[in-house]
Design an enzyme around this catalytic site. Sequence first.
Site, PDB file in Angstrom:
ATOM      1  N   GLU A 178     -12.715 -13.390 -16.564  1.00  0.00           N
ATOM      2  CA  GLU A 178     -11.417 -13.466 -17.231  1.00  0.00           C
ATOM      3  C   GLU A 178     -10.288 -13.121 -16.206  1.00  0.00           C
ATOM      4  OE1 GLU A 178     -11.037 -13.535 -21.078  1.00  0.00           O
ATOM      5  OE2 GLU A 178     -12.965 -14.437 -21.205  1.00  0.00           O
ATOM      6  N   HIS A 252      -9.650  -6.783 -22.538  1.00  0.00           N
ATOM      7  CA  HIS A 252      -9.583  -6.715 -21.046  1.00  0.00           C
ATOM      8  C   HIS A 252      -9.183  -5.428 -20.560  1.00  0.00           C
ATOM      9  CE1 HIS A 252      -8.158 -11.342 -21.528  1.00  0.00           C
ATOM     10  NE2 HIS A 252      -9.174 -11.190 -21.201  1.00  0.00           N
ATOM     11  N   CYS A 377      -0.098  -9.596 -19.434  1.00  0.00           N
ATOM     12  CA  CYS A 377      -0.949 -10.671 -19.472  1.00  0.00           C
ATOM     13  C   CYS A 377      -0.233 -12.003 -19.135  1.00  0.00           C
ATOM     14  CB  CYS A 377      -0.996 -10.844 -21.026  1.00  0.00           C
ATOM     15  SG  CYS A 377      -2.012  -9.539 -21.710  1.00  0.00           S
TER      16      CYS A 377
HETATM   17  O1  SUG Z   1      -7.376 -14.023 -24.710  1.00  0.00           O
HETATM   18  N1  SUG Z   1      -5.081 -14.439 -27.153  1.00  0.00           N
HETATM   19  C1  SUG Z   1      -5.440 -14.111 -25.700  1.00  0.00           C
HETATM   20  C2  SUG Z   1      -4.610 -12.990 -25.024  1.00  0.00           C
HETATM   21  C3  SUG Z   1      -4.990 -12.829 -23.545  1.00  0.00           C
HETATM   22  C4  SUG Z   1      -4.363 -11.764 -23.236  1.00  0.00           C
HETATM   23  N2  SUG Z   1      -4.353 -11.431 -21.646  1.00  0.00           N
HETATM   24  C5  SUG Z   1      -4.502 -10.273 -21.083  1.00  0.00           C
HETATM   25  N3  SUG Z   1      -5.048  -9.227 -21.770  1.00  0.00           N
HETATM   26  N4  SUG Z   1      -4.685 -10.180 -19.818  1.00  0.00           N
HETATM   27  C6  SUG Z   1      -6.935 -13.742 -25.441  1.00  0.00           C
HETATM   28  O2  SUG Z   1      -7.409 -13.027 -26.330  1.00  0.00           O
HETATM   29  C7  SUG Z   1      -5.227 -15.537 -29.173  1.00  0.00           C
HETATM   30  C8  SUG Z   1      -4.751 -17.045 -29.448  1.00  0.00           C
HETATM   31  C9  SUG Z   1      -4.988 -17.317 -31.105  1.00  0.00           C
HETATM   32  O3  SUG Z   1      -5.466 -16.622 -31.774  1.00  0.00           O
HETATM   33  O4  SUG Z   1      -4.205 -18.157 -31.554  1.00  0.00           O
HETATM   34  C10 SUG Z   1      -5.549 -15.471 -27.752  1.00  0.00           C
HETATM   35  O5  SUG Z   1      -6.207 -16.299 -27.117  1.00  0.00           O
END
Ligand code: SUG
Length: 453
Positions: A178, A252, A377
Amino acid sequence: MSIARGTVEANFDGLVGPTHNYAGLAMGNVASAKNAEQPSDPRGAVLQGLAKMKALADLGMAQGVLPPQERPHIPSLKRLGFSGRDADVLRKAHSEAPALLAAMASASSMWTANAATVSPSMDCADGRVHFTPANLATHLHRAIEPETTARALRAIFTDDKRFVHHEALPATPQMGDEGAANHTRLCSDYGAPGLELFVYGAAGDDSPRPQKYPARQTLAASEAVARLHQLDPSRRYFAQQKPEVIDQGVFHNDVIAVGNREVLLYHEQAFTDKKAIQDWVRRCLRGSSVSAREPVLLEIKDSEVPVEDAVHSYLFNSQLICPPDGSMWIVAAHECEERPRVWAAIQRLVEDPANPIAGVKVFDLRQSMRNGGGPACLRLRVVLAEAERAAVNPKIWMNDALYTRLTAWANKYYRDRLVLADLADPTLLDESRGALDELTQILGLGSLYDFQR
Ligand code: SUG
């Protein structure tokens, strides 16, 4: 204010795409689950992100822009058996498999901390900057990102004498990767060789794993990235994230720890063996020059900020940034101000003379936060020596002119309300393609998208 000379840590923020929505797609991400099916405001979201980028550029930071991806992604829907003209593909997917349509329409590429892992040239044996796009193998809506991510990175970091682009790792459960969200670089100075800390959720052996939610990053993937980037084995470390906190919504590492320059800020519960990390950082971070900064390890106890507060406020998803004068700032989401214990912890850090953090800057990123995406993020960090920075596609740097242009662009193309049923609307697809077509010209990216090829 002018940008610093010498080596800088640049931030590349993902522009929110025109289909930004709440589909509840991310397992183990409590905000995504909680806000599923709520209406979203794509225009508000992209403007919130642009405001953060502009504010950091105004501080003299090198701030870049990464483009969103083409969504709904018709080639992916076709690959899953929906055929016909674009409007037919959307209609069939919406009636037969709305969850698949939602996955292929997510604007999740905005969270560029998951775009790739990047190692600066000072850390890599061949003296070049290395990029490995993340495969994002655990979630369908994210696993379709790496191909276009790789193209975008190549269109921005074009000079192959300075930049190396690896392929994403094979997308299998053993190799879940990731990206930078599970990777932290510490250094006494950005231009000095650094330490690279890789944090994984699961190893292939019988060490403990989370019970409820997926461990998205594997040890095997982190090891592969470190090998590809030619890191010195004595200057990289693989640490396990506590499985218990993954089950509490820490999907994460950047939801529970953040590092910058010589500072590592982390929650007491972040790692299975924090003592080993502390020892390694203290032993290895000492630079050779007299002026080298000493490591600063800032631990937040559970009694001060419980994991639940950390997850809801995204305290550890704050950015720690150093403008050209070398001061250090916390860039936090509004949600931190709304949780008294979190806000008190930030005040304590800012007032404590034993660390270099001078102050806090708060941003409204609510549209992204409702999907579990905080300040950190939204950005991918790339440490660049001066000549490397000069080799970057110049059109992607945020400044007054680009901010004005992108704000007008967003106001022209983006809707201010979107619900899941809208994802099947062929007009939304046309609007998105129109927006992205113009964006590739603004940012000088060439024919980046499938619909342009
Ligand atoms: O992968 N949310 C992302 C958020 C990513 C956050 N990134 C970091 N922590 N670096 C994920 O969980 C939600 C999409 C939705 O539910 O419509 C989503 O993919």
